[in-house]
Design an enzyme around this catalytic site. Structure first.
Site, short mmCIF file in Angstrom:
data_model
loop_
_atom_site.label_atom_id
_atom_site.label_comp_id
_atom_site.label_asym_id
_atom_site.label_seq_id
_atom_site.Cartn_x
_atom_site.Cartn_y
_atom_site.Cartn_z
N GLU A 84 -76.17 6.08 -20.35
CA GLU A 84 -76.26 7.17 -21.33
C GLU A 84 -77.55 7.06 -22.15
O GLU A 84 -78.20 8.07 -22.43
CB GLU A 84 -75.02 7.15 -22.24
N ASP A 117 -91.87 19.60 -20.61
CA ASP A 117 -91.65 21.03 -20.41
C ASP A 117 -92.26 21.86 -21.53
O ASP A 117 -92.88 22.89 -21.29
CB ASP A 117 -90.16 21.33 -20.29
#
Length: 157
Positions: A114, A128
């Site tokens: 995680e 991005d």
């Protein structure tokens, strides 16, 4: 070295049965970085990136990703995380951004995946959101820094 726990006696991948393990407090921290041009770092830190708040969005994406790890990585157990923290700091020496994630729960299995997922997705989000300004960015050095709890005990890089 320990054997691979996700393989049965025939070498077939399977989900580890953690049902008989004791609940313990488990914490894992991971880190990574996005190396970029100095001008790109300045653009992000000034808050003038075309897509908006790069670090705030990446922090939120990392938190969301930690909660979805079992949906992304085969054989990971769905977990009730009690805490996910993602911190993003500028590093002029790279130049770029350093991403750190810490994940916590009380349960039967660790949270290293995680923490790694949170860092990975935060780094991908940074890429991005800034790729229009800098296609040369490099996502690098994603690693577990430390983990506590569980049968195998504590570990630190």
């Amino acid at each position: 070295m320990s054997r691979l726990t996700h393989l049965d006696e025939n070498g077939t991948a399977n989900m580890v049965d953690v049902g008989d393990k004791a609940d313990t407090t488990r914490i894992a921290s991971a880190s990574g970085c996005v190396i970029m041009q100095k001008q790109t770092l300045e653009l992000i830190l000034s808050g003038n990136a075309a897509k908006g708040d790069v670090t705030g969005t990446a922090r939120l994406a990392g938190i969301m990703a930690a909660k979805k790890t079992a949906d992304l990585i085969p054989l990971c157990h769905p977990l009730m995380l009690s805490k996910v923290a993602v911190d993003i700091e500028p590093d002029e020496a790279l130049p770029g951004l350093r991403v750190m994630a810490t994940v916590k729960l009380t349960g039967k299995t660790g949270v290293e995946m995680e923490a790694l997922t949170a860092v990975s997705i935060a780094c991908l989000t940074i890429y991005d959101m800034a790729k229009a300004a800098d296609k040369t960015m490099i996502i690098s050095q994603i690693m577990v820094e430390k983990k506590t709890g569980g049968k195998s005990g504590d570990w630190q890089r």
